[in-house]
Write an enzyme that holds these catalytic residues in place. Structure first.
Site, PDB file in Angstrom:
ATOM      1  N   GLY A   1      -0.713   1.498  -4.439  1.00  0.00           N
ATOM      2  CA  GLY A   1      -1.568   0.635  -3.628  1.00  0.00           C
ATOM      3  C   GLY A   1      -2.620   1.417  -2.869  1.00  0.00           C
ATOM      4  O   GLY A   1      -3.775   0.991  -2.753  1.00  0.00           O
TER       5      GLY A   1
ATOM      6  N   VAL B   1       0.835  -1.205   0.000  1.00  0.00           N
ATOM      7  CA  VAL B   1       0.000   0.000   0.000  1.00  0.00           C
ATOM      8  C   VAL B   1       0.870   1.256   0.000  1.00  0.00           C
ATOM      9  O   VAL B   1       0.719   2.154   0.818  1.00  0.00           O
ATOM     10  CB  VAL B   1      -1.007   0.013   1.173  1.00  0.00           C
ATOM     11  CG1 VAL B   1      -2.106  -0.988   0.928  1.00  0.00           C
ATOM     12  CG2 VAL B   1      -0.318  -0.253   2.511  1.00  0.00           C
TER      13      VAL B   1
ATOM     14  N   ARG C   1      -5.813   4.501 -22.429  1.00  0.00           N
ATOM     15  CA  ARG C   1      -4.958   5.564 -22.965  1.00  0.00           C
ATOM     16  C   ARG C   1      -5.215   5.737 -24.461  1.00  0.00           C
ATOM     17  O   ARG C   1      -5.258   6.865 -24.973  1.00  0.00           O
ATOM     18  CB  ARG C   1      -3.490   5.225 -22.698  1.00  0.00           C
ATOM     19  CG  ARG C   1      -3.109   5.364 -21.231  1.00  0.00           C
ATOM     20  CD  ARG C   1      -1.729   4.808 -20.929  1.00  0.00           C
ATOM     21  NE  ARG C   1      -1.424   4.968 -19.504  1.00  0.00           N
ATOM     22  CZ  ARG C   1      -0.576   4.206 -18.837  1.00  0.00           C
ATOM     23  NH1 ARG C   1       0.055   3.210 -19.458  1.00  0.00           N
ATOM     24  NH2 ARG C   1      -0.359   4.420 -17.548  1.00  0.00           N
TER      25      ARG C   1
ATOM     26  N   ASP D   1       1.577  -4.163   4.184  1.00  0.00           N
ATOM     27  CA  ASP D   1       2.829  -3.628   3.656  1.00  0.00           C
ATOM     28  C   ASP D   1       3.934  -3.954   4.655  1.00  0.00           C
ATOM     29  O   ASP D   1       3.673  -4.155   5.845  1.00  0.00           O
ATOM     30  CB  ASP D   1       2.742  -2.117   3.448  1.00  0.00           C
ATOM     31  CG  ASP D   1       3.742  -1.618   2.411  1.00  0.00           C
ATOM     32  OD1 ASP D   1       3.315  -1.277   1.289  1.00  0.00           O
ATOM     33  OD2 ASP D   1       4.952  -1.577   2.712  1.00  0.00           O
TER      34      ASP D   1
ATOM     35  N   ARG E   1      10.105  -1.626 -17.563  1.00  0.00           N
ATOM     36  CA  ARG E   1       9.448  -2.547 -16.635  1.00  0.00           C
ATOM     37  C   ARG E   1      10.262  -3.826 -16.469  1.00  0.00           C
ATOM     38  O   ARG E   1      10.266  -4.448 -15.415  1.00  0.00           O
ATOM     39  CB  ARG E   1       8.036  -2.863 -17.139  1.00  0.00           C
ATOM     40  CG  ARG E   1       7.088  -1.668 -17.069  1.00  0.00           C
ATOM     41  CD  ARG E   1       5.718  -2.013 -17.661  1.00  0.00           C
ATOM     42  NE  ARG E   1       4.811  -0.886 -17.579  1.00  0.00           N
ATOM     43  CZ  ARG E   1       4.763   0.102 -18.458  1.00  0.00           C
ATOM     44  NH1 ARG E   1       5.590   0.103 -19.489  1.00  0.00           N
ATOM     45  NH2 ARG E   1       3.894   1.082 -18.325  1.00  0.00           N
TER      46      ARG E   1
ATOM     47  N   HIS F   1       1.877  -5.788 -21.611  1.00  0.00           N
ATOM     48  CA  HIS F   1       1.724  -4.441 -21.060  1.00  0.00           C
ATOM     49  C   HIS F   1       3.030  -3.675 -21.200  1.00  0.00           C
ATOM     50  O   HIS F   1       4.097  -4.180 -20.876  1.00  0.00           O
ATOM     51  CB  HIS F   1       1.349  -4.554 -19.577  1.00  0.00           C
ATOM     52  CG  HIS F   1       1.396  -3.256 -18.831  1.00  0.00           C
ATOM     53  ND1 HIS F   1       0.536  -2.222 -19.086  1.00  0.00           N
ATOM     54  CD2 HIS F   1       2.207  -2.827 -17.832  1.00  0.00           C
ATOM     55  CE1 HIS F   1       0.800  -1.214 -18.269  1.00  0.00           C
ATOM     56  NE2 HIS F   1       1.821  -1.560 -17.499  1.00  0.00           N
TER      57      HIS F   1
END
Length: 308
Positions: free
Chosen positions: A13, A9, A148, A33, A88, A172
């Site tokens: 999150g 979080v 998007r 967390d 990523r 992605h």
């Protein structure tokens, strides 16, 4: 009554938890967390907001995975964030180790849970988590890219975003594939209404805007959080929306996650992959091959690292 766990979080999150809870999707929410006090203090923040809205959601913040039990849906955001200039895939090894740890600890106390991966690189992390947990896992995939795409076309052609349809598929991120056969504006094919807007410009925007947002704002949060909330909503209320999320498939003997437009409800599927024209399927197949090649290289390196 739906119990939803939020694993991790931090910035994204927190935004996801807020979006999900305030859409009335959770009767109980668990906030986990590793950062000391963070889940507890975030719990207080949410309780204050919940009281303001008059909701009945019960919220529990914890630093212990032992408290994450009997969840119906588990959203996994835990991982290192993507920084400016970082792809990523650069995140793979560090975040994969986190997913392996979660894959060992979460399933025994959460039988039958649906796992939704959010941590990047999201499709690869979903594949890693499912490989080690043996639990059905989806990732948010190209649901974000899809919105998007629609929002940019709407802005450039000066039409409401809800008048634009179409999907992005594949992996992605930078290698996502726009399924141009699905893109329509007011029901008309993109090519008929483009008014000088090129496919290349649209694709460049879809792939480059996340990095630009990260560079200026430090991360993408509100767009992804709202879209992830929509995924959860479609599952909880069995809406049967068609969304481009990544679901597992077997390729070359390995479980991988690739996005295609698919029906999202209490059950996931069927997908629309089979009705796509050959041109879109060829691009999607190449995306699958490219994803597998990079994922397998990273996975093999990860497995050697884990053994050590």
């Amino acid at each position: 009554m739906v119990k939803i766990a939020f694993i991790g979080v931090g910035k994204i999150g927190q935004t996801i938890a807020y979006s999900v809870i305030f859409d009335g999707l959770a009767s109980e929410a668990i906030l986990y967390d590793i950062v000391p006090e963070l889940p507890e203090k975030f719990e207080h923040e949410l309780r204050h907001a919940i009281a303001t809205r008059g909701l009945s959601t019960e919220v529990i913040g914890t630093n212990s995975l032992d408290d994450v039990t009997n969840a119906d849906i588990i959203l996994i955001m835990a991982g290192k964030p993507r920084k400016p200039g970082m792809s990523r895939r650069d995140l793979f090894i560090d975040n994969a180790k986190i997913q392996i740890d979660l894959a060992k600890q979460l399933p025994p106390k959460n039988p039958g849970a649906l796992y939704i991966m959010v941590a990047n690189p999201v499709d690869m992390m979903a594949s890693v988590f499912m490989r080690f947990s043996k639990q059905f896992t989806i990732s948010t995939g190209d649901a974000v890219e899809t919105m998007r795409l629609r929002s940019y076309i709407a802005k450039k052609l000066k039409v409401p975003a809800n008048k634009v349809t179409g999907y992005v598929a594949g992996e992605h991120g930078e290698d996502a594939v726009v399924l141009w056969s699905t893109v329509k504006v007011n029901g008309k094919p993109f090519e008929e209404v483009a008014k000088g807007l090129t496919k290349e410009e649209v694709e460049n925007y879809v792939k480059s805007i996340p990095g630009e947002i990260i560079r200026v704002m430090g991360g993408t949060t509100w767009g992804p959080a709202t879209i992830i909330k929509d995924i959860v909503r479609s599952v909880v209320f069995n809406e049967g929306r068609v969304m481009s999320i990544a679901t597992p498939r077997t390729y070359q003997g390995e479980i991988i996650h690739i996005s295609v437009p698919i029906v999202v409800g209490a059950e996931i599927g069927p997908s629309l992959e089979g009705v796509l024209p050959e041109s879109d399927r060829q691009r999607l197949n190449k995306s699958v091959e490219d994803f597998y090649r990079v994922y397998k290289e990273n996975l093999d390196h990860l497995l050697q690292t884990v053994k050590q």
